[in-house]
Design an enzyme around this catalytic site. Structure first.
Site, mmCIF file in Angstrom:
data_model
loop_
_atom_site.group_PDB
_atom_site.id
_atom_site.type_symbol
_atom_site.label_atom_id
_atom_site.label_comp_id
_atom_site.label_asym_id
_atom_site.label_seq_id
_atom_site.Cartn_x
_atom_site.Cartn_y
_atom_site.Cartn_z
ATOM 1 C CB CYS A 151 33.243 15.702 40.945
ATOM 2 S SG CYS A 151 33.020 14.913 39.052
ATOM 3 N N PRO A 155 46.394 49.736 39.609
ATOM 4 C CG PRO A 155 45.397 50.796 37.928
ATOM 5 C CD PRO A 155 46.553 50.766 38.606
ATOM 6 N NE ARG A 178 36.570 37.859 41.580
ATOM 7 C CZ ARG A 178 35.579 38.331 42.283
ATOM 8 N NH1 ARG A 178 34.378 38.151 41.580
ATOM 9 N NH2 ARG A 178 35.927 39.042 43.322
ATOM 10 N N GLY A 180 43.456 48.465 43.984
ATOM 11 C CA GLY A 180 42.285 47.890 44.907
ATOM 12 C C GLY A 180 41.152 48.742 44.694
#
Ligand code: LLP
Length: 425
Positions: free
Chosen positions: A346, A277, A315, A242
């Site tokens: 598209c 991590p 993202r 995190g």
């Protein structure tokens, strides 16, 4: 320009380590992911340095970037691995990772996945429900093989991150409450095959403050004290991953700052600290190279239409995430224009950046989408029948092809035509 470890302009040309990026574009085409080995190593060294004061096993979260060459590097540097599927387990083993340093996370492990984990004698299976523990108990007894487990506690802490990547609140599907955890630990006590070796939690991703992390750790330690009072002694405490990174203007605490909050809790104990991590090790060590196909100027927007799309890097579309975009040739003297950088897919959600100020661009210019080392290629798909990009890992002046670009025929390699009798006349 913001400093990106491993990437810099030299004589106005963006380089990755000692390689000029335009040469990679000429040789390998676009879209193309490029990673810097030195940048990954620098993060690894910072992490391990920060937590050196205590026995600590960083288990790299494979989902962030699962290319076997990257896993191979991390394994060689001594990393363990946090996995969420048998696919990730097999990748780790193929890359030379040690099974006994693997933590298996995730809310829904299938029977065959649990069997594989036990067969390979991985370090620990992180349990997320009472059903999962009983499934593991049944399978371990059937296989007559030991299974080491940990219970994932949900500490009900708000990590203050994007809701989709926030996992430690009590309304989330992850982990169990302390009460449930207690009964799970109790039911391992007399089990001849399943032993409780750890406890874990993971409150979310892209955490940019140490406070929620500390709160979660304190919650776990209070619970561990309760277990000790009941005579249950664990070997490790896994605080998950995190650690946030800088994409835009975030200023996440350094690993040292997280360590300063966490290590005092471990002082004087012999619990091994496990971390998971992902992003913090690889996000800023990778970029996505993409070529401008057209500049499309409508009365409302200036679009820079590029050859990478949401299928290559989802993202921005999924989390409204910001990725810095840099031209390969520094044009800091040029006029700036506001562009929507969009791909050919598209969907209107197909963008890499919105209203982004960039030097004036033209068809053929190549852009580097920065901070694309984590949750980028691993989330890529073949949507719109687009081939997934190639991946390169640069080490000094050496360029390694760590995944070739998919061929067109790869797109339908797992499909079959109907037999003649099924095709209507
Ligand atoms: N451990 C567990 C149990 C996890 O669920 C995760 C991430 C990690 C470790 C690694 O977290 P990290 O250190 O990378 O923050 N696709 C999203 C991120 C999803 C994270 C899911 N779990 C994104 O692109 O931002």
């Amino acid at each position: 320009m913001r400093h990106f470890n491993g990437f810099e302009y030299r004589q106005d040309i963006l380089h990755v380590e000692d390689v000029a990026l335009p040469t990679l574009v000429t040789e390998f085409g676009t879209p193309c992911y490029v990673y810097s080995k030195a940048a990954i190593k620098a993060q690894w060294d910072l992490l391990t340095g920060a937590f050196a004061g205590h026995d600590c096993l960083p288990c790299y979260a494979v989902k962030a970037n699962s290319n076997i060459a990257i896993l191979q590097l991390l394994a060689a540097w001594g990393a363990g691995f946090d996995i969420v599927s048998v696919g990730e387990l097999e990748r780790v083993l193929a890359a030379g990772g040690a099974a006994n340093k693997v933590m298996f996370s995730g809310v829904a492990k299938r029977e065959d996945e649990i069997r594989a984990a036990i067969y390979h004698q991985i370090g620990c299976i992180n349990i997320e429900s009472e059903y999962e523990l009983s499934r593991i108990q049944t399978i371990a007894a059937e296989m007559k093989m030991p299974a080491r487990v940990s219970v994932r506690i949900n500490p009900d802490v708000d990590p203050q991150t994007h809701p989709y990547i926030s996992t430690g609140l009590k309304q989330s599907k992850f982990g169990v409450t302390s009460e449930v955890a207690l009964s799970l630990y109790q039911s391992t006590i007399d089990d001849p095959w399943v032993s409780a070796v750890g406890i874990d939690c993971h409150i979310g991703s892209q955490i940019t403050d140490t406070a929620p992390y500390r709160q979660a750790a304190e919650h776990v330690f209070r619970f561990v004290a309760e277990l000790e009072r009941m005579g249950i002694k664990l070997k490790h405490i896994d605080l998950g991953g995190g650690f946030g990174v800088t994409y835009e203007q975030e200023s996440p605490p350094a690993f040292d700052a997280f360590a300063a909050q966490i290590l005092p809790l471990f002082e004087g104990t012999d619990y091994q600290l496990v971390l998971e991590p992902g992003r913090s090790l690889v996000a800023n060590a990778g970029i996505l190279l993409t070529r401008v196909e057209y500049i499309k100027d409508t009365s409302v927007h200036k679009f820079s239409v590029v050859d990478a799309a949401m299928n290559d890097l989802i993202r921005p579309a999924l989390y409204q995430a910001w990725h810095t975009i840099l031209p390969l040739v520094d044009k800091s003297d040029a006029n700036s224009c506001e562009y929507d950088v969009v791909g050919p897919v598209c969907e209107s959600g197909d963008f890499l950046a919105k209203a982004r100020l960039l030097p004036e661009l033209g068809s053929g210019d190549v852009l580097a989408v920065m901070s694309a080392g984590a949750y980028a290629m691993t989330m890529a798909s073949n949507y719109n029948s687009r081939q997934k990009p190639c991946e390169l890992l640069v080490d000094g002046a050496q360029v390694n092809i760590i995944r070739r670009r998919e061929a067109l025929s790869d797109l339908w390699q797992h499909e079959s035509l109907l037999v003649d009798s099924c095709v209507p006349d």
